[in-house]
Design a protein around this motif. Structure first.
Motif, PDB file in Angstrom:
ATOM      1  N   ASN A   2      -0.819  -4.353  -0.861  1.00 22.08           N
ATOM      2  CA  ASN A   2      -1.253  -3.718   0.631  1.00 22.08           C
ATOM      3  C   ASN A   2      -2.709  -3.379   0.281  1.00 22.08           C
ATOM      4  O   ASN A   2      -3.415  -3.542  -0.575  1.00 22.08           O
ATOM      5  CB  ASN A   2      -0.810  -2.020   0.464  1.00 22.08           C
ATOM      6  N   TYR A   4      -6.127  -1.680   2.447  1.00 19.05           N
ATOM      7  CA  TYR A   4      -6.732  -0.609   3.220  1.00 19.05           C
ATOM      8  C   TYR A   4      -8.222  -0.836   3.494  1.00 19.05           C
ATOM      9  O   TYR A   4      -8.888  -1.496   2.879  1.00 19.05           O
ATOM     10  CB  TYR A   4      -6.565   0.643   2.491  1.00 19.05           C
ATOM     11  N   ASN A   5      -8.518  -0.256   4.961  1.00 22.51           N
ATOM     12  CA  ASN A   5      -9.717  -0.320   5.325  1.00 22.51           C
ATOM     13  C   ASN A   5     -10.582   0.676   4.274  1.00 22.51           C
ATOM     14  O   ASN A   5     -11.710   0.252   4.122  1.00 22.51           O
ATOM     15  CB  ASN A   5      -9.838   0.387   6.824  1.00 22.51           C
ATOM     16  N   SER A  28      -7.044   2.805   8.035  1.00 24.78           N
ATOM     17  CA  SER A  28      -5.950   2.692   7.227  1.00 24.78           C
ATOM     18  C   SER A  28      -6.633   3.517   5.507  1.00 24.78           C
ATOM     19  O   SER A  28      -7.528   2.798   5.240  1.00 24.78           O
ATOM     20  CB  SER A  28      -5.106   1.853   6.760  1.00 24.78           C
ATOM     21  N   LEU A  30      -6.293   5.063   1.520  1.00 20.61           N
ATOM     22  CA  LEU A  30      -5.589   5.303   0.554  1.00 20.61           C
ATOM     23  C   LEU A  30      -6.419   6.278  -0.389  1.00 20.61           C
ATOM     24  O   LEU A  30      -7.534   5.830  -0.709  1.00 20.61           O
ATOM     25  CB  LEU A  30      -5.139   3.998  -0.316  1.00 20.61           C
ATOM     26  N   PHE A 137      -8.947  -3.569  -0.631  1.00 21.59           N
ATOM     27  CA  PHE A 137      -9.635  -2.814   0.310  1.00 21.59           C
ATOM     28  C   PHE A 137     -10.972  -3.478   0.906  1.00 21.59           C
ATOM     29  O   PHE A 137     -11.379  -4.407   0.280  1.00 21.59           O
ATOM     30  CB  PHE A 137     -10.244  -1.496  -0.424  1.00 21.59           C
TER      31      PHE A 137
END
Length: 471
Positions: A2, A4-5, A28, A30, A137
């Motif tokens: 995954n 994330y931004n 997004s 995390l 990221f």
């Protein structure tokens, strides 16, 4: 894998605010937390536990009522560690519940485990079972906070020789306490246990304490500590600590003196919790004691898509400023407009009594060559102070003679960390002495000290200054 931004490492004040701000901008997010529960240092061992412990002690000891009923007055006669721990656990559970709800409501994903940078766009996270997960990221915020500094010559055993983390993990009431280090943490815990009538000795290698606070406030504060029986050893350096035949710690000073007590709290500094983050893999080099250097405006590290905020970047290491740092870092990472930072923000030290300050100290005003006048109000001079039975506490205000503008407010005493916000607002809005002398304050309140201090300053100002209203 995954991606994330924004990935946030740490869920303390800085990490929490960064994550929620980015989520509100539609990104997004995390959050990786190396504890099994969210909250970071602030919730588990720092801000929340220490302030909860303080409030518990003041309530159970009857500290606030002793001005009326005498020094021997207590709400609970025998206060034990379990009395302190019960309230700590309740408060911690509540704070974690609130944080979990905030993250869920804003769509922030959380993951428990130890994060480590693979490169400038990927991290690996080892979960509690040992499994390794990889996340990508675009931007990251390092908000891991700090850990107590533990030198090799101090025999920590988390019972009689403790740091600030182990002190709150299993709190107990010692028969006597030695505190090594008179920084904010050391002073807070020393005065909290002193309020329980525990004999306390503070050892500080420097000749002064809390140098960023106005000296007159510190003089008042140290006088109050000595008046109630605390021993303060300035200019004393601890060479080592030994345990005697009874298991009591003995601090051995450089000049040969030996200070024995039931418990020793070592609070001489903290280190950034960055050792295991793999910073070398993303081009970031920590500074002294693991702290990270950042751009003071954007909070970017030397690797521009990675930010750092909170205690891990050093002074002022306040929960309030850490929140703003995290928010600003997230705004910049998301390409959103960043509001200008306020010129002045308040400091709060939750000792007994509290200390709070905003703006310039008298020393700073002198160094800048500003013509000024100051005014003082003693809490015992206010009606509210009499009602509360206050024997100490003062407010100091500093004004420019040329512009009459407020330059600084400095308070020691009951409610200082709440009272300071009036001064903060007037200071950041460019207000003058006239605001305080021309406006009504609720009566009786401790806030009335603002008017008393302002009039005290006006009384010493040149008489070509407009006349203040009659009190």
């Amino acid at each position: 894998m995954n991606t994330y931004n924004l990935v946030v490492i740490g869920s303390g004040p800085a990490g929490r605010r960064a994550a929620i701000q980015a989520a509100k901008l539609g990104k997004s997010v995390l959050v990786v937390e190396n504890r099994l529960r969210l909250g970071g240092v602030s919730v588990h061992t720092g801000t929340i536990p220490s302030k909860t412990l303080r409030e518990t002690v003041l309530n159970l000891s009857g500290w606030r009522e002793r001005g009326f009923y005498g020094l021997s007055y207590r709400v609970k006669k025998d206060i034990e560690g379990k009395d302190l721990g019960a309230r700590l656990r309740m408060t911690l559970d509540y704070e974690i519940e609130v944080l979990e709800h905030q993250f869920a409501r804003n769509g922030v994903r959380t993951f428990a485990g130890k994060a480590r940078f693979i490169d400038a766009n990927h991290i690996s996270v080892t979960d509690p079972t040992g499994d390794v997960h990889t996340f990508g990221f675009e931007h990251a915020v390092i908000a891991v906070g700090t850990a107590p500094y533990r030198p090799a010559n101090i025999p920590f055993n988390d019972h009689s020789v403790v740091d600030s983390d182990s002190l709150v993990f299993e709190p107990r009431v010692p028969r006597s306490l030695t505190v090594v280090g008179a920084g904010v943490i050391g002073i807070e815990y020393a005065t909290i246990f002193s309020a329980l009538d525990v004999p306390v000795t503070i050892i500080e290698p420097r000749d002064t304490i809390l140098d960023f606070i106005d000296r007159e406030i510190i003089e008042e504060f140290t006088h109050d500590l000595r008046k109630r029986g605390m021993t303060i050893r300035f200019g004393a350096k601890v060479e080592t600590v030994e345990l005697d035949e009874q298991g009591w710690p003995v601090a051995i000073l450089a000049d040969g003196r030996r200070i024995r007590s039931d418990m020793l709290l070592y609070a001489a500094g903290r280190s950034g919790a960055t050792a295991d983050l793999g910073l070398e893999n993303c081009g970031i080099v920590p500074a002294d004691r693991g702290r990270l250097k950042v751009d003071p405006i954007t909070f970017q590290t030397s690797t521009r898509n990675i930010y750092a905020a909170g205690d891990v970047i050093g002074f002022p290491s306040l929960a309030s400023t850490s929140m703003e740092q995290g928010r600003i870092a997230a705004l910049h990472a998301c390409g959103a407009a960043m509001p200008p930072a306020p010129a002045f923000f308040p400091y709060g030290i939750y000792a007994v009594p509290e200390i709070s300050t905003v703006g310039l100290t008298e020393q700073q005003v002198r160094e800048q060559g500003i013509a000024y006048e100051s005014g003082v109000a003693r809490f015992r001079e206010t009606s509210r102070g009499h009602i509360m039975g206050l024997q100490s506490g003062m407010m100091k205000m500093i004004f420019s003679l040329e512009t009459r503008k407020l330059l600084g407010v400095h308070i020691v005493g009951e409610g200082a960390t709440e009272l300071i916000h009036i001064g903060q607002a007037v200071l950041n809005l460019g207000g003058t002495l006239d605001y305080f002398v021309e406006n009504a304050f609720n009566y009786p309140t401790l806030a009335e000290a603002y008017k008393i201090a302002a009039l005290d300053a006006w009384n010493r100002m040149p008489r070509n200054t407009p006349i203040a209203p009659i009190e």
